[in-house]
Motif scaffolding. Structure first.
Motif, short mmCIF file in Angstrom:
data_model
loop_
_atom_site.label_atom_id
_atom_site.label_comp_id
_atom_site.label_asym_id
_atom_site.label_seq_id
_atom_site.Cartn_x
_atom_site.Cartn_y
_atom_site.Cartn_z
N VAL A 23 33.68 15.14 -44.23
CA VAL A 23 32.62 16.43 -43.97
C VAL A 23 32.02 17.15 -44.92
O VAL A 23 31.44 17.42 -45.60
CB VAL A 23 33.26 17.86 -43.34
N LEU A 24 32.64 16.26 -46.54
CA LEU A 24 32.58 17.17 -47.77
C LEU A 24 31.30 16.46 -48.19
O LEU A 24 30.36 17.18 -49.28
CB LEU A 24 33.62 16.94 -48.85
N ASN A 25 30.37 15.57 -48.22
CA ASN A 25 29.28 14.41 -48.22
C ASN A 25 28.42 15.37 -47.09
O ASN A 25 27.49 14.61 -47.39
CB ASN A 25 29.72 13.08 -48.42
N ARG A 26 28.61 16.16 -46.23
CA ARG A 26 27.26 16.56 -45.31
C ARG A 26 26.90 18.31 -45.80
O ARG A 26 27.40 18.98 -45.37
CB ARG A 26 27.81 16.48 -44.01
N PRO A 27 26.25 18.15 -46.78
CA PRO A 27 26.03 19.59 -47.05
C PRO A 27 24.92 20.38 -45.92
O PRO A 27 25.07 21.91 -46.29
CB PRO A 27 24.66 18.38 -47.89
N GLU A 28 24.04 19.23 -44.57
CA GLU A 28 23.89 20.38 -43.95
C GLU A 28 24.74 21.70 -42.95
O GLU A 28 24.77 22.36 -42.96
CB GLU A 28 23.01 19.89 -42.58
N LEU A 29 26.28 20.83 -43.04
CA LEU A 29 27.12 21.12 -42.71
C LEU A 29 27.82 22.73 -43.44
O LEU A 29 28.29 23.24 -43.43
CB LEU A 29 28.62 19.93 -42.06
N MET A 30 27.63 22.10 -44.66
CA MET A 30 27.85 23.05 -45.93
C MET A 30 27.22 24.78 -45.66
O MET A 30 27.77 25.62 -45.51
CB MET A 30 28.31 22.69 -47.27
N LYS A 31 26.05 24.50 -45.36
CA LYS A 31 25.36 25.49 -44.85
C LYS A 31 25.26 26.23 -44.05
O LYS A 31 25.49 27.36 -43.92
CB LYS A 31 23.68 25.00 -45.25
N ALA A 32 25.28 25.83 -43.24
CA ALA A 32 25.99 25.98 -41.74
C ALA A 32 27.68 26.99 -41.57
O ALA A 32 27.74 27.80 -41.27
CB ALA A 32 25.73 24.69 -40.67
N LEU A 33 28.27 26.45 -42.38
CA LEU A 33 30.01 27.00 -42.28
C LEU A 33 29.49 28.06 -43.22
O LEU A 33 30.03 29.14 -43.17
CB LEU A 33 30.50 26.26 -43.51
N ALA A 34 28.38 28.21 -44.70
CA ALA A 34 28.33 29.68 -45.18
C ALA A 34 27.31 30.38 -44.85
O ALA A 34 27.89 31.36 -45.19
CB ALA A 34 27.78 29.04 -46.87
N LEU A 35 26.38 29.90 -43.98
CA LEU A 35 26.25 31.13 -42.75
C LEU A 35 27.03 32.08 -42.33
O LEU A 35 26.92 33.13 -41.61
CB LEU A 35 24.65 30.68 -41.82
N GLN B 7 27.59 35.73 -41.92
CA GLN B 7 26.86 36.72 -41.34
C GLN B 7 28.11 36.51 -39.96
O GLN B 7 27.84 37.51 -38.89
CB GLN B 7 25.85 35.34 -40.75
N ARG B 8 29.35 36.04 -40.21
CA ARG B 8 30.93 36.03 -39.12
C ARG B 8 29.99 35.51 -37.63
O ARG B 8 30.60 36.12 -36.86
CB ARG B 8 30.81 37.45 -39.39
N ALA B 9 29.21 34.11 -37.98
CA ALA B 9 28.58 33.70 -36.76
C ALA B 9 29.41 32.77 -35.76
O ALA B 9 30.72 32.01 -37.08
CB ALA B 9 27.27 33.08 -37.27
N THR B 10 29.45 32.48 -35.43
CA THR B 10 29.98 31.38 -34.45
C THR B 10 29.34 29.42 -34.82
O THR B 10 27.63 29.55 -34.09
CB THR B 10 30.31 31.60 -33.02
N LEU B 11 29.63 28.79 -35.01
CA LEU B 11 29.38 26.89 -35.36
C LEU B 11 29.90 27.14 -34.12
O LEU B 11 30.14 26.82 -33.53
CB LEU B 11 29.90 26.83 -36.25
N VAL B 12 28.77 25.89 -33.24
CA VAL B 12 28.52 25.26 -31.66
C VAL B 12 27.86 23.81 -32.66
O VAL B 12 27.25 23.44 -33.02
CB VAL B 12 27.09 26.39 -31.71
N VAL B 13 28.59 23.35 -31.69
CA VAL B 13 28.15 21.44 -31.60
C VAL B 13 28.37 20.82 -30.37
O VAL B 13 28.59 21.89 -29.44
CB VAL B 13 29.35 21.11 -32.74
N ALA B 14 27.43 19.85 -29.84
CA ALA B 14 27.66 19.54 -28.82
C ALA B 14 28.75 18.82 -28.65
O ALA B 14 28.77 18.94 -26.86
CB ALA B 14 26.02 18.39 -28.65
N LYS B 15 29.20 17.88 -29.47
CA LYS B 15 29.98 17.74 -29.22
C LYS B 15 31.20 17.48 -30.06
O LYS B 15 30.25 17.49 -31.51
CB LYS B 15 29.92 15.86 -28.58
N ILE B 16 32.30 17.09 -29.55
CA ILE B 16 33.25 18.02 -31.23
C ILE B 16 33.41 16.76 -32.41
O ILE B 16 33.74 16.76 -33.33
CB ILE B 16 35.02 17.95 -29.94
N ASP B 17 33.52 15.59 -31.26
CA ASP B 17 32.97 14.50 -32.23
C ASP B 17 31.85 13.79 -33.66
O ASP B 17 31.65 13.62 -35.08
CB ASP B 17 32.92 13.05 -31.87
N ARG B 18 31.18 14.87 -33.29
CA ARG B 18 29.34 14.67 -34.77
C ARG B 18 30.22 16.25 -35.20
O ARG B 18 29.47 16.66 -36.55
CB ARG B 18 28.85 15.93 -33.47
#
Length: 229
Positions: free
Chosen positions: A58-70, A74-85
């Motif tokens: 996961v450390l090699n995924r810049p967009e995921l890092m941005k999503a987690l930071a947001l 914002q105390r928002a909830t992260l949503v994925v379509a499938k957990i293996d994504r």
């Protein structure tokens, strides 16, 4: 059905495709969007992020890092379509769950909590190993039989197959989102020696529903198990 948290909650959507080819063509990405659109239509979405990376680290995924930071800001909830994504690694997924303080939802796991996340990630982790074995074996056999990989169809090359696949997935989402995650849990619990009644009780406690939206009975669990053998 996976129940999104109250409408006051804000969501950050995360998608991941494994290859540049999938990212360019929409293969895989369209399917993920179909699931998210089905379950989160009308919900307040802050942003959407897409990585074209493997699921190994996961450390090699810049967009995921941005999503987690947001999500953190914002105390928002992260949503994925499938957990293996999110990840196929159990430890990494649990670390993200803790970082988000439980604000994680996946369309394929109703009422996601630490128990169901651990169980499904263990299954995804094993599947990652099996995929590698199957892929290697399939390649060897195809080379033996055909001398090389067969070329894709015209529908695949034109993108028509991807569009048709998106439409089909969207139409079947309501029907299949119940059985698939339940099947994985049934298989895992059965291998651990649970009876049909005990498995039904675990499914109902975890918020799983039958394809018709009802509670599981022992006979339904047994039938579903026989279908996945």
């Amino acid at each position: 059905m996976n129940q999104p948290t109250p409408l006051s909650t804000q969501y950050v959507i995360y998608y991941r495709v494994s290859t540049k080819r999938q990212g360019d063509s929409g293969l895989g990405l369209d399917a993920q969007r179909a699931y998210v659109e089905h379950f989160y239509q009308g919900c307040p979405i802050l942003a959407q992020f897409t990585d074209v990376q493997s699921g190994k680290n996961v450390l090699n995924r810049p967009e995921l890092m941005k999503a987690l930071a947001l999500c953190h800001q914002q105390r928002a909830t992260l949503v994925v379509a499938k957990i293996d994504r999110l990840s196929r690694n159990t430890e990494q997924a649990l670390a993200i769950y803790r970082k988000l303080k439980g604000r994680l939802e996946s369309c394929d796991i109703p009422n996601l909590d630490k128990f169901t996340l651990t169980l499904f990630m263990a299954i995804a982790d094993r599947e990652r190993e099996l995929i590698g074995i199957r892929t290697k074996g399939a390649l060897v056999e195809k080379v033996k039989r055909f001398g090389q990989w067969r070329t894709g169809s015209e529908a695949f090359a034109s993108g028509q197959a991807a569009r048709l696949g998106h439409t089909t997935i969207k139409a079947q989402a309501a029907e299949n989102h119940h059985s698939r995650p339940a099947s994985a849990m049934i298989k895992e619990l059965r291998q651990q020696g649970y009876s049909w009644s005990e498995i039904a009780r675990q499914l109902n406690t975890g918020g799983f529903k039958t394809p018709k939206g009802g509670s599981y009975q022992a006979v339904q669990v047994q039938r579903l198990y026989q279908r996945i053998l």
